[in-house]
Design an enzyme around this catalytic site. Sequence first.
Site, mmCIF file in Angstrom:
data_model
loop_
_atom_site.group_PDB
_atom_site.id
_atom_site.type_symbol
_atom_site.label_atom_id
_atom_site.label_comp_id
_atom_site.label_asym_id
_atom_site.label_seq_id
_atom_site.Cartn_x
_atom_site.Cartn_y
_atom_site.Cartn_z
ATOM 1 N N SER A 150 -15.850 4.208 13.083
ATOM 2 C CA SER A 150 -15.392 2.894 12.609
ATOM 3 C C SER A 150 -16.494 1.855 12.488
ATOM 4 O O SER A 150 -16.330 0.837 11.813
ATOM 5 C CB SER A 150 -14.308 2.363 13.535
ATOM 6 N N LYS A 178 -17.265 0.709 9.111
ATOM 7 C CA LYS A 178 -16.368 -0.223 8.406
ATOM 8 C C LYS A 178 -17.038 -1.579 8.183
ATOM 9 O O LYS A 178 -16.910 -2.182 7.106
ATOM 10 C CB LYS A 178 -15.076 -0.415 9.200
ATOM 11 N N TYR A 204 -13.990 7.770 2.632
ATOM 12 C CA TYR A 204 -13.792 7.181 3.966
ATOM 13 C C TYR A 204 -14.177 8.174 5.074
ATOM 14 O O TYR A 204 -14.912 7.838 6.007
ATOM 15 C CB TYR A 204 -12.339 6.746 4.138
ATOM 16 N N TYR A 251 -10.727 -4.505 17.681
ATOM 17 C CA TYR A 251 -9.269 -4.261 17.585
ATOM 18 C C TYR A 251 -8.462 -5.142 18.526
ATOM 19 O O TYR A 251 -8.749 -6.326 18.672
ATOM 20 C CB TYR A 251 -8.978 -2.797 17.883
ATOM 21 N N VAL A 292 -14.918 5.587 17.434
ATOM 22 C CA VAL A 292 -14.421 6.628 18.355
ATOM 23 C C VAL A 292 -15.466 7.705 18.623
ATOM 24 O O VAL A 292 -15.278 8.554 19.489
ATOM 25 C CB VAL A 292 -13.135 7.295 17.818
HETATM 26 O O1 DON Z 1 -10.247 6.895 10.867
HETATM 27 C C1 DON Z 1 -10.400 7.258 12.017
HETATM 28 O O2 DON Z 1 -9.521 7.379 12.770
HETATM 29 C C2 DON Z 1 -11.838 7.478 12.453
HETATM 30 N N1 DON Z 1 -12.607 8.008 11.418
HETATM 31 C C3 DON Z 1 -12.465 6.159 12.879
HETATM 32 C C4 DON Z 1 -11.707 5.488 13.922
HETATM 33 C C5 DON Z 1 -12.550 4.706 14.871
HETATM 34 O O3 DON Z 1 -13.715 4.875 14.966
HETATM 35 C C6 DON Z 1 -11.855 3.731 15.738
HETATM 36 N N2 DON Z 1 -12.742 3.070 16.589
HETATM 37 N N3 DON Z 1 -12.668 2.804 17.745
#
Ligand code: DON
Length: 624
Positions: free
Chosen positions: A85, A88, A209, A261, A279
Amino acid sequence: MDTLKILSPGSGTGNDCAGLAIRPVLSRFLARCHADIAGETSGAIADYIPELKKADPSHFGISLATIDGYIYEVGDSAVPFTIQSISKAFVFALALETIGAERVESVIGVEPSGDAFNSIRLRADNRPFNAMINTGAIACSGLIYEAEGNGAFEHILDALGRFAGRKLSMDEAVFASERATGDRNRAIAYLLRNHAVIKGNVDDVLEVYFRQCSVLVTARDLAVMAATLANRGVNPVTGEQVVTPYVVARTLSVMTSSGMYDYAGEWIYRVGIPAKSGVGGGILAALPSQLGLGTYSPLLDSHGNSVRGLKMCEALSSRFDLHVLNRSGDVRTCIVAAYDIGGISSRRNRQPHERQILDDRHEDSRVFELIGALSFGTAEYLSRRLAETRQQSQFVILDFRRVPTITKAAVQLLADSLADLTAGQVTVILCGMEQTSTVGAAIDPWIESMPKIRKFALLDEAIEWVEDQIIYRYGGYVRLEETTGLREQALLAGLGDDDIEALASLMEQRTYHAGQRIIAAGDTASSLFFLRSGMVSVKLPSGARLATLQAGMVVGEMALLEGHRSADVWADTFVQCFELPLDAYSGFRGQHPQIGERIVRNLAILLANRLILANTKIELLTSY
Ligand code: DON
């Protein structure tokens, strides 16, 4: 670019153990934090993307990059992991930079959702809340896909690399793993297409993505990417302007309100640095105008934020009081010195009558030496200081040599101040802006049509020009072609006409054209030159001007004290002078010791006056 790598405190394996003594103080703090926090084992490795389960829970890396490009690294700062994330924030910045804020803002909101990163909930107008959560991030990838088509991911990968300062690659296994299991994101994408937030083939957008989330980075990369945001979009390692300050401000705003978040409020309250987590175990934090921090540890808390990374950021922020809303800048420090040319004159040596005019009229000028980045607050303060000079001064000099950047707001305020000044009786002189300076480029369009604005490269040249104007205005101007005799020479002050006649018989008349070198640094000092007409400048081999002298003054007089020349002397104009060879003079002095003594005393007086002038300058600059 300096880097300090501490594999782990006390390990003795790092390549700097020998240099422990010279480690910057901050590195010791980072090493201690690493040691303290490494023992923290709470949290869990993300497993909803199966490939992520393979991460090593003991891994913990910290890296901090300053905006001048110095990089600290502790622990597993070079271990690669997927950006997830954190991508992003940079894809949002890329969309703002390449697609434009208007289009992006029409599709994606900038409000915190207060929900988890993978919430499917949209705003009442069926738009994503912001680009830091999956709904907004997929929408952002969709905008890039719409603009770049099949080149969308390469476009993103290239941009992420420019932020990191190196070419990045992707983890195919993680990409495949997420694509195989990304049904929730698929649901989000179809919902977005249902509301025309994304166009075209949903899988193509998701491919972009999933690939961007699978880009491999290290904690060091995150630190440099964060420092690029902290440095108004300029990568401190490569020097590249990756995005504009406008885009940086908008990206950091959404990172501040939504980057962590449903922990964002707690984060900005406790840590107070715009940040983004992923993550994969990364956390990136960007403290404007100061530093970028990158941490890696795959053990996550319930919000999906790295446990050790959170602790590291909190420790650094509380230990060094880094909360972004606790600023201690004092706008008054933007003026490092303010004085008139009575205190600090140019390096042009003046005739006694010129000196008198300048001493009498020194208040006709005001010099402001500025320092630091100019922004609204400092420019507002400066504008009031400038307004104070309107009644008193005819000349105002602004020196920008210590001003690295200037914001648009500051340029506007400054331009209005200069317009007010020049509309009155004041001539404004700007100096210290290199040809290439961003400050000059920002100010020029605003002042090009203004009357009574002059520009000089160096402050010394600007002061000399003002001196010339004042001398001219008060009738002291002497044409450089006019010749003076040896009787006006300060070094020969107090000598009788016969003595001067006798000395003159030892001298050779010399002429030099403009640009000709009269004396070369390093040469044997074998004569003195008494200037009859014209102007010469004494310069260091680097070109830095030490002094400018004119008719009635002597150059090369240090030959009486030193064996070799310490600087060059160039003719600035056509020059006529008398050269007195040292050998001839030594013979003469042997026969006329009292004349020799008189000349040495005059030399002492000349040097003493220069010392007094230099002390006045130092006192004035250090007392402000
Ligand atoms: O879209 C997802 O769920 C993962 N590629 C990225 C989510 C993420 O990194 C959330 N961060 N804490």
